[in-house]
Design a protein around this motif. Structure first.
Motif, mmCIF file in Angstrom:
data_model
loop_
_atom_site.group_PDB
_atom_site.id
_atom_site.type_symbol
_atom_site.label_atom_id
_atom_site.label_comp_id
_atom_site.label_asym_id
_atom_site.label_seq_id
_atom_site.Cartn_x
_atom_site.Cartn_y
_atom_site.Cartn_z
ATOM 1 N N SER A 1 0.824 -1.208 0.000
ATOM 2 C CA SER A 1 0.000 0.000 0.000
ATOM 3 C C SER A 1 0.858 1.258 0.000
ATOM 4 N N LEU B 1 0.915 4.035 -2.932
ATOM 5 C CA LEU B 1 0.249 5.306 -2.665
ATOM 6 C C LEU B 1 1.200 6.444 -2.277
ATOM 7 N N ASP C 1 -4.851 -5.370 3.532
ATOM 8 C CA ASP C 1 -4.925 -4.294 2.538
ATOM 9 C C ASP C 1 -5.574 -3.012 3.050
ATOM 10 N N ALA D 1 -3.620 0.536 3.614
ATOM 11 C CA ALA D 1 -3.980 1.769 2.909
ATOM 12 C C ALA D 1 -4.271 2.894 3.892
#
Length: 251
Positions: free
Chosen positions: A94, A98, A150, A154
């Motif tokens: 993640s 990101l 996940d 995130a």
């Protein structure tokens, strides 16, 4: 999915060697936790391809050739026979997906950083020169939601969008640091644990703390940000010690 090569001619060899040295020294300092912690390093321009330790391998045994080469955008990663630890994939995947500025990511449950993460106020104050390194450059995750699959990964990545913030105290969990290189990130991880230990031991005295004022703490942080070459020299010295000991980390 990107495949792990079979010999020392595999890609990103020097990066692998640096990573392996960081794993070995983290174990030597007892900053690891069994086979539960992970380091990763981006190796392409947008940061989505990255090296990471394999599932359930002890830091003290990791070699350069053991590291997985993964793609944060590959949905089939966890279906592969050499799939990484699912929480490592959730957290590191993640962040690399990101937060492209997070080139290297190191997450541990080291003792003093984790004690700090268990306090109601988990902020590390500028108590000494080492702690001043992190002044205005840390974030506390107040929303621990379980293992870093996940969704949780995130959520954590969303706390690292400010490139100035290099350290995340993960409340009820541990610490995560990011940096530009393995040397930069390991150096930051090392000094955070040292600073956290000083702070915890100072609290144990029960005496009033001598906290640096804002202007001095920020000045010190900026000076340490710009201190020339210290992180590289630190890692190079550790590799030299491992080499003198005939360690197999660089194989």
């Amino acid at each position: 999915m990107l495949k792990l090569a079979e010999n020392a001619n595999m890609s990103h060899w020097q990066e692998r060697v640096d990573m392996a040295a960081a794993f070995r020294w983290t174990a030597r300092l007892n900053m690891h936790e069994a086979v539960a912690n992970h380091f990763s390093l981006a190796v392409n321009d947008d940061g989505t391809q990255f090296l990471m330790n394999a599932n359930q391998q002890h830091f003290s045994r990791i070699k350069a050739s053991d590291l997985l080469l993964l793609d944060a955008n590959d949905p089939a990663t966890m279906d592969a026979p050499n799939a990484p630890d699912p929480t490592a994939w959730g957290l590191h995947g993640s962040i690399h997906r990101l937060c492209p500025h997070a080139r290297c990511v190191m997450h541990v449950h080291s003792i003093h950083a984790t004690v700090l993460a268990c306090l109601k106020d988990s902020t590390l104050p500028p108590l000494d020169q080492n702690a001043a390194t992190f002044y205005g450059r840390q974030v506390v995750d107040e929303g621990y939601g379980g293992l870093a699959f996940d969704d949780e990964g995130a959520r954590c990545a969303a706390l690292l969008t400010d490139p100035k913030v290099k350290t995340m105290i993960m409340g009820n969990h541990g610490v995560l640091v990011i940096g530009d290189t393995v040397a930069d990130t390991f150096n930051r991880l090392y000094y955070f644990e040292r600073a956290a230990e000083t702070y915890i031991r100072a609290l144990q005295t029960g005496q009033p703390l001598r906290i640096l004022p804002h202007d001095v703490a920020e000045k010190t942080a900026q000076e340490l940000d710009e201190y020339p070459g210290q992180a590289d020299r630190h890692l190079n010295e550790l590799k030299a010690i491992l080499d003198d000991e005939k360690s197999d980390y660089a194989s």
